[in-house]
Design a protein around this motif. Structure first.
Motif, PDB file in Angstrom:
ATOM      1  N   GLU A 130       0.750  -1.232   0.017  1.00  0.00           N
ATOM      2  CA  GLU A 130       0.212   0.328  -0.050  1.00  0.00           C
ATOM      3  C   GLU A 130       0.888   0.951   0.012  1.00  0.00           C
ATOM      4  OE1 GLU A 130      -3.019   2.956  -0.177  1.00  0.00           O
ATOM      5  OE2 GLU A 130      -3.399   0.344  -0.118  1.00  0.00           O
ATOM      6  N   LEU A 131       1.843   0.908   0.473  1.00  0.00           N
ATOM      7  CA  LEU A 131       2.792   2.543   0.830  1.00  0.00           C
ATOM      8  C   LEU A 131       3.388   2.568  -0.591  1.00  0.00           C
ATOM      9  CD1 LEU A 131       4.302   4.316   2.573  1.00  0.00           C
ATOM     10  CD2 LEU A 131       5.897   3.213   2.916  1.00  0.00           C
ATOM     11  N   GLY A 132       3.490   1.486  -1.657  1.00  0.00           N
ATOM     12  CA  GLY A 132       4.085   1.859  -2.747  1.00  0.00           C
ATOM     13  C   GLY A 132       2.805   2.268  -3.673  1.00  0.00           C
ATOM     14  N   ARG A 133       2.228   1.836  -3.602  1.00  0.00           N
ATOM     15  CA  ARG A 133       0.507   2.513  -4.356  1.00  0.00           C
ATOM     16  C   ARG A 133       0.562   3.576  -4.023  1.00  0.00           C
ATOM     17  NH1 ARG A 133      -0.971  -3.289  -3.837  1.00  0.00           N
ATOM     18  NH2 ARG A 133      -1.873  -2.887  -1.336  1.00  0.00           N
ATOM     19  N   ASN A 271      22.116 -12.920   5.234  1.00  0.00           N
ATOM     20  CA  ASN A 271      21.534 -13.322   7.062  1.00  0.00           C
ATOM     21  C   ASN A 271      19.923 -13.961   6.737  1.00  0.00           C
ATOM     22  OD1 ASN A 271      23.539 -12.981   8.232  1.00  0.00           O
ATOM     23  ND2 ASN A 271      23.259 -10.868   8.631  1.00  0.00           N
ATOM     24  N   GLY A 272      19.492 -14.405   5.548  1.00  0.00           N
ATOM     25  CA  GLY A 272      18.015 -14.594   5.083  1.00  0.00           C
ATOM     26  C   GLY A 272      17.203 -13.606   4.864  1.00  0.00           C
ATOM     27  N   ILE A 273      17.435 -12.283   5.259  1.00  0.00           N
ATOM     28  CA  ILE A 273      16.214 -12.169   4.827  1.00  0.00           C
ATOM     29  C   ILE A 273      15.844 -11.241   3.274  1.00  0.00           C
ATOM     30  CG2 ILE A 273      15.357  -9.007   4.867  1.00  0.00           C
ATOM     31  CD1 ILE A 273      16.971  -9.271   7.144  1.00  0.00           C
ATOM     32  N   SER A 274      15.490 -11.237   2.246  1.00  0.00           N
ATOM     33  CA  SER A 274      15.462 -12.011   1.169  1.00  0.00           C
ATOM     34  C   SER A 274      14.391 -11.122  -0.122  1.00  0.00           C
ATOM     35  CB  SER A 274      14.906 -13.433   0.807  1.00  0.00           C
ATOM     36  OG  SER A 274      13.684 -13.832   1.274  1.00  0.00           O
ATOM     37  N   VAL A 275      13.248 -10.564   0.802  1.00  0.00           N
ATOM     38  CA  VAL A 275      11.799  -9.743  -0.001  1.00  0.00           C
ATOM     39  C   VAL A 275      12.993  -8.089   0.442  1.00  0.00           C
ATOM     40  CG1 VAL A 275      10.108  -8.317   0.230  1.00  0.00           C
ATOM     41  CG2 VAL A 275      10.400 -11.774   0.708  1.00  0.00           C
ATOM     42  N   PRO A 276      12.542  -7.382  -0.508  1.00  0.00           N
ATOM     43  CA  PRO A 276      14.044  -5.557  -0.476  1.00  0.00           C
ATOM     44  C   PRO A 276      12.584  -5.158   0.453  1.00  0.00           C
ATOM     45  CG  PRO A 276      13.717  -6.400  -2.755  1.00  0.00           C
ATOM     46  CD  PRO A 276      12.375  -7.987  -2.032  1.00  0.00           C
ATOM     47  N   VAL A 277      11.350  -5.124   0.586  1.00  0.00           N
ATOM     48  CA  VAL A 277      11.091  -4.587   1.399  1.00  0.00           C
ATOM     49  C   VAL A 277      11.108  -4.589   3.223  1.00  0.00           C
ATOM     50  CG1 VAL A 277       8.546  -5.840   1.715  1.00  0.00           C
ATOM     51  CG2 VAL A 277       8.062  -3.640   2.236  1.00  0.00           C
ATOM     52  N   GLU A 278      11.173  -5.859   3.280  1.00  0.00           N
ATOM     53  CA  GLU A 278      11.565  -6.136   4.452  1.00  0.00           C
ATOM     54  C   GLU A 278      13.807  -5.979   5.291  1.00  0.00           C
ATOM     55  OE1 GLU A 278      11.194 -10.697   4.734  1.00  0.00           O
ATOM     56  OE2 GLU A 278       9.053 -10.591   4.433  1.00  0.00           O
ATOM     57  N   ILE A 279      13.743  -5.047   3.804  1.00  0.00           N
ATOM     58  CA  ILE A 279      15.212  -5.849   3.483  1.00  0.00           C
ATOM     59  C   ILE A 279      15.655  -3.790   4.433  1.00  0.00           C
ATOM     60  CG2 ILE A 279      17.914  -5.041   2.625  1.00  0.00           C
ATOM     61  CD1 ILE A 279      16.934  -7.406   0.860  1.00  0.00           C
ATOM     62  N   ALA A 280      14.181  -3.191   3.329  1.00  0.00           N
ATOM     63  CA  ALA A 280      13.997  -1.816   3.895  1.00  0.00           C
ATOM     64  C   ALA A 280      13.916  -1.402   5.346  1.00  0.00           C
ATOM     65  CB  ALA A 280      13.298  -1.251   2.858  1.00  0.00           C
ATOM     66  N   VAL A 281      13.194  -1.805   5.741  1.00  0.00           N
ATOM     67  CA  VAL A 281      12.361  -1.331   6.865  1.00  0.00           C
ATOM     68  C   VAL A 281      14.076  -2.077   8.359  1.00  0.00           C
ATOM     69  CG1 VAL A 281      10.936  -2.804   9.223  1.00  0.00           C
ATOM     70  CG2 VAL A 281      10.062  -2.139   6.679  1.00  0.00           C
ATOM     71  N   ALA A 282      14.297  -3.199   7.989  1.00  0.00           N
ATOM     72  CA  ALA A 282      15.668  -3.925   8.484  1.00  0.00           C
ATOM     73  C   ALA A 282      17.019  -2.513   8.515  1.00  0.00           C
ATOM     74  CB  ALA A 282      16.110  -5.049   8.532  1.00  0.00           C
ATOM     75  N   CYS A 283      17.138  -1.834   7.592  1.00  0.00           N
ATOM     76  CA  CYS A 283      17.923  -1.494   7.234  1.00  0.00           C
ATOM     77  C   CYS A 283      18.220  -0.089   7.789  1.00  0.00           C
ATOM     78  CB  CYS A 283      18.589  -1.374   6.111  1.00  0.00           C
ATOM     79  SG  CYS A 283      20.513  -0.776   5.714  1.00  0.00           S
ATOM     80  N   ASP A 291      10.430   8.371   4.539  1.00  0.00           N
ATOM     81  CA  ASP A 291      10.950   8.993   3.775  1.00  0.00           C
ATOM     82  C   ASP A 291      11.735   7.836   2.533  1.00  0.00           C
ATOM     83  OD1 ASP A 291      12.804  10.978   1.274  1.00  0.00           O
ATOM     84  OD2 ASP A 291      14.454  10.836   3.053  1.00  0.00           O
ATOM     85  N   PHE A 292      10.059   7.604   1.988  1.00  0.00           N
ATOM     86  CA  PHE A 292      10.066   6.423   1.196  1.00  0.00           C
ATOM     87  C   PHE A 292      10.758   5.998   0.184  1.00  0.00           C
ATOM     88  CE2 PHE A 292       7.488   3.867  -1.663  1.00  0.00           C
ATOM     89  CZ  PHE A 292       7.702   3.021  -2.087  1.00  0.00           C
ATOM     90  N   SER A 293      10.767   7.132  -0.772  1.00  0.00           N
ATOM     91  CA  SER A 293      11.390   7.034  -2.146  1.00  0.00           C
ATOM     92  C   SER A 293      12.978   7.285  -2.300  1.00  0.00           C
ATOM     93  CB  SER A 293      10.681   8.451  -3.207  1.00  0.00           C
ATOM     94  OG  SER A 293       9.171   8.129  -3.093  1.00  0.00           O
ATOM     95  N   MET A 294      13.262   7.238  -1.517  1.00  0.00           N
ATOM     96  CA  MET A 294      14.911   7.920  -1.253  1.00  0.00           C
ATOM     97  C   MET A 294      15.360   6.241  -0.668  1.00  0.00           C
ATOM     98  SD  MET A 294      15.995  11.216  -1.782  1.00  0.00           S
ATOM     99  CE  MET A 294      15.543  12.456  -1.767  1.00  0.00           C
ATOM    100  N   VAL A 295      14.984   6.464   0.349  1.00  0.00           N
ATOM    101  CA  VAL A 295      15.147   4.626   0.782  1.00  0.00           C
ATOM    102  C   VAL A 295      14.689   3.773   0.316  1.00  0.00           C
ATOM    103  CG1 VAL A 295      14.392   2.931   2.672  1.00  0.00           C
ATOM    104  CG2 VAL A 295      14.670   4.555   3.598  1.00  0.00           C
ATOM    105  N   MET A 296      14.087   4.297  -1.331  1.00  0.00           N
ATOM    106  CA  MET A 296      13.662   2.697  -1.727  1.00  0.00           C
ATOM    107  C   MET A 296      14.594   3.178  -3.309  1.00  0.00           C
ATOM    108  SD  MET A 296      12.009   0.548  -0.841  1.00  0.00           S
ATOM    109  CE  MET A 296      12.031  -0.482  -2.168  1.00  0.00           C
TER     110      MET A 296
END
Length: 333
Positions: A130-133, A271-283, A291-296
């Motif tokens: 939803e955040l992307g949409r 370390n097993g985090i494979s989905v980009p959105v999950e990497i983004a939240v973790a990192c 700052d969604f657009s910059m982060v992505m």
């Protein structure tokens, strides 16, 4: 003949700094005065405060908007082109920009529609949901209400090696596909746009080309930083913040930061985090939302870099990409 007539006239740089919110601090309008010529580097944002700042700054120097001889654009982001239509509507001032900026400046409707679809599909494939949409919908709304298109006959293309109004052009894609810098080698002056900003990193923003294919913007940006490291001692006038006098050192620092970020992304995947959105939240933690657009853009750029260097592979499960490190992965990036 007097010696003064044998030499090109020297430039005087006048910088008008408009206070800006968030990390930008200022939006800079640079005026280059050379004899009777007055060159404007970038055109700020489309606000009354920016317009008043330009008019008043010119007045203090004994000029008016009608005295601007030409405009050179470092790139076509909205905080660098905002006053273009207002300035050129008063007088037919030539505008010099990279050809990749033309379809953006002309508000090419087919390109805009393609670009919105591109981001919609991209964020879906990264698992942003939803955040992307909602981000893409915001882009659509903003795109429809932005300033009018610039007339084609005002625009003139530039490329590396061109010499425009006493300035040499150097293409530096990455932050945007159409980014260029303008250099006065004689006086060691550089107008650097958003290539480098002293007080903050400048992101390589993900963008499609005119065919709708994703550009490797981080790879482009790193190559442009390496060009900056070779320029030596110059005074750089950026699009935001204060002038830069240690350009090679700052470029090297920004490259080191990027390589650290790439390595950190690689470690999350290992370390097993494979989905980009999950990497983004973790990192990035709360920055992912704030700052969604910059982060992505930064994350996708790092993933593209790792994939291009055969350090990760990806496979699609449903509509979402999943990444994993390669068995022969070399952690040196």
């Amino acid at each position: 003949m007097r010696v003064a007539l044998l030499l090109e006239e020297l430039s005087t740089v006048h910088s008008i700094q408009i206070p800006a919110p968030y990390d930008m601090r200022t939006i800079n309008l640079h005026l280059i005065q050379r004899g009777n010529s007055l060159i404007l580097v970038d055109a700020g944002v489309n606000t009354e405060s920016c317009w008043d700042g330009l008019v008043q700054g010119l007045h203090r120097l004994g000029f008016a908007v009608s005295d601007i001889s030409c405009i050179v654009l470092t790139h076509s982001h909205i905080d660098h082109i905002g006053l273009l239509s207002r300035i050129t509507s008063q007088d037919k001032v030539p505008v010099y920009a990279h050809p990749e900026a033309f379809h953006r400046l002309n508000k090419d409707q087919e390109f805009q529609a393609m670009r919105w679809t591109f981001f919609e599909e991209l964020y879906e494939s990264m698992g942003c949901g939803e955040l992307g949409r909602s981000t893409v919908e915001g882009m659509r709304v903003a795109g429809r209400r932005r300033l009018s298109a610039l007339a084609s006959d005002n625009l003139h293309p530039i490329h590396s090696g061109d010499y425009i109004a006493g300035l040499s052009v150097l293409e530096t894609p990455g932050h945007s596909p159409d980014h260029a810098m303008f250099i006065d080698y004689r006086q060691r002056l550089l107008f650097s746009g958003d290539m480098l900003i002293r007080h903050m990193p400048s992101n390589a923003m993900i963008e499609p080309n005119r065919m709708g294919q994703r550009l490797s913007t981080l790879v482009q940006y790193m190559a442009s930083l390496e060009q900056c490291m070779k320029l030596g001692g110059m005074t750089a006038y950026p699009g935001h913040g204060q002038p830069i006098t240690d350009l090679p050192a700052l470029a090297r620092l920004r490259l080191q930061r990027i390589r650290r970020r790439i390595h950190r992304i690689q470690q999350f995947i290992a370390n097993g985090i494979s989905v980009p959105v999950e990497i983004a939240v973790a990192c990035y933690k709360e920055l992912y939302v704030n700052d969604f657009s910059m982060v992505m853009s930064e994350l996708i750029g790092c993933l593209d870099y790792l994939e291009a260097h055969h350090q990760v592979t990806k496979r699609k499960i449903g509509t979402v990409w999943h990444y994993q490190v390669t068995t022969s992965c070399n952690s040196n990036v």
